[in-house]
Design a protein around this motif. Sequence first.
Motif, mmCIF file in Angstrom:
data_model
loop_
_atom_site.group_PDB
_atom_site.id
_atom_site.type_symbol
_atom_site.label_atom_id
_atom_site.label_comp_id
_atom_site.label_asym_id
_atom_site.label_seq_id
_atom_site.Cartn_x
_atom_site.Cartn_y
_atom_site.Cartn_z
ATOM 1 N N SER A 158 0.822 -1.213 0.000
ATOM 2 C CA SER A 158 0.000 0.000 0.000
ATOM 3 C C SER A 158 0.858 1.265 0.000
ATOM 4 O O SER A 158 0.359 2.347 -0.294
ATOM 5 C CB SER A 158 -0.958 0.005 1.191
ATOM 6 O OG SER A 158 -0.244 0.019 2.400
ATOM 7 N N ASP A 159 2.139 1.133 0.304
ATOM 8 C CA ASP A 159 3.032 2.294 0.267
ATOM 9 C C ASP A 159 3.807 2.404 -1.045
ATOM 10 O O ASP A 159 4.739 3.196 -1.142
ATOM 11 C CB ASP A 159 4.024 2.244 1.440
ATOM 12 C CG ASP A 159 3.446 2.890 2.685
ATOM 13 O OD1 ASP A 159 2.533 3.725 2.547
ATOM 14 O OD2 ASP A 159 3.900 2.549 3.790
ATOM 15 N N PHE A 160 3.439 1.620 -2.046
ATOM 16 C CA PHE A 160 4.068 1.762 -3.364
ATOM 17 C C PHE A 160 3.340 2.878 -4.107
ATOM 18 O O PHE A 160 2.144 2.777 -4.380
ATOM 19 C CB PHE A 160 3.966 0.468 -4.157
ATOM 20 C CG PHE A 160 4.880 -0.626 -3.704
ATOM 21 C CD1 PHE A 160 5.689 -0.490 -2.596
ATOM 22 C CD2 PHE A 160 4.945 -1.808 -4.400
ATOM 23 C CE1 PHE A 160 6.532 -1.501 -2.181
ATOM 24 C CE2 PHE A 160 5.798 -2.825 -3.998
ATOM 25 C CZ PHE A 160 6.583 -2.675 -2.894
ATOM 26 N N THR B 165 6.327 7.665 2.780
ATOM 27 C CA THR B 165 5.062 6.924 2.805
ATOM 28 C C THR B 165 4.021 7.656 1.972
ATOM 29 O O THR B 165 4.116 8.868 1.726
ATOM 30 C CB THR B 165 4.525 6.770 4.244
ATOM 31 O OG1 THR B 165 4.204 8.069 4.763
ATOM 32 C CG2 THR B 165 5.530 6.069 5.143
ATOM 33 N N LEU B 166 3.027 6.903 1.573
ATOM 34 C CA LEU B 166 1.918 7.482 0.814
ATOM 35 C C LEU B 166 1.177 8.502 1.658
ATOM 36 O O LEU B 166 0.799 9.559 1.166
ATOM 37 C CB LEU B 166 0.971 6.367 0.356
ATOM 38 C CG LEU B 166 -0.292 6.794 -0.365
ATOM 39 C CD1 LEU B 166 0.040 7.542 -1.647
ATOM 40 C CD2 LEU B 166 -1.161 5.587 -0.671
ATOM 41 N N LYS B 167 0.999 8.204 2.934
ATOM 42 C CA LYS B 167 0.289 9.131 3.818
ATOM 43 C C LYS B 167 1.017 10.470 3.913
ATOM 44 O O LYS B 167 0.386 11.526 3.870
ATOM 45 C CB LYS B 167 0.132 8.519 5.212
ATOM 46 C CG LYS B 167 -0.550 9.434 6.205
ATOM 47 C CD LYS B 167 -1.433 8.681 7.135
ATOM 48 C CE LYS B 167 -2.089 9.536 8.166
ATOM 49 N NZ LYS B 167 -2.854 10.651 7.702
ATOM 50 N N ALA B 168 2.349 10.435 3.998
ATOM 51 C CA ALA B 168 3.123 11.680 4.080
ATOM 52 C C ALA B 168 2.955 12.493 2.806
ATOM 53 O O ALA B 168 2.803 13.713 2.855
ATOM 54 C CB ALA B 168 4.598 11.368 4.319
ATOM 55 N N ALA B 169 2.947 11.815 1.650
ATOM 56 C CA ALA B 169 2.768 12.520 0.376
ATOM 57 C C ALA B 169 1.369 13.118 0.278
ATOM 58 O O ALA B 169 1.194 14.255 -0.156
ATOM 59 C CB ALA B 169 3.040 11.578 -0.789
ATOM 60 N N GLN B 170 0.369 12.355 0.700
ATOM 61 C CA GLN B 170 -0.999 12.856 0.635
ATOM 62 C C GLN B 170 -1.218 13.986 1.631
ATOM 63 O O GLN B 170 -1.934 14.946 1.323
ATOM 64 C CB GLN B 170 -1.992 11.717 0.887
ATOM 65 C CG GLN B 170 -2.059 10.743 -0.267
ATOM 66 C CD GLN B 170 -2.952 9.551 0.019
ATOM 67 O OE1 GLN B 170 -3.220 9.218 1.172
ATOM 68 N NE2 GLN B 170 -3.395 8.898 -1.036
#
Length: 137
Positions: free
Chosen positions: A53-55, A66-71
């Motif tokens: 999920s972090d790809f 992480t994806l959360k940090a980018a979002q």
Amino acid sequence: MLKEFRDFAMRGNVVDLAVGIIIGAAFTSIVNSLVKDILMPPIGFIMGGIDFSDFFIALSTTQYDTLKAAQDAGVVTINYGLFLNAVINFLIVAFAIFILVKQINRFKKAEEAAPPPGPSESEKLLAEIRDLLKSRP
């Protein structure tokens, strides 16, 4: 018009479809949990602790871990890891439906292959009476 709509909505096929959609939605949440909580962690562990999920690909010049940090930073991302999870979900659902349909078809074939029941006692007696009446001069 209201009566016509009620008749349409209460047809067997429409009710069956509604039940199927409700069960399908519940089944989807089960499969999502199966993939997210049971299948993907061991696969990630085997692959060195990778969380699919972090790809992602961040469409910015800054790198994010992480994806959360980018979002959270408001960066537009291409989430191919989440897409991979969705593909795995789909394959599991499709396989489960395939097995279900295969079993239903097997039961239908067994029902169709069963020989029809012979004539009942009353039918046998009626046939004897018919034959006796035909043999009279």
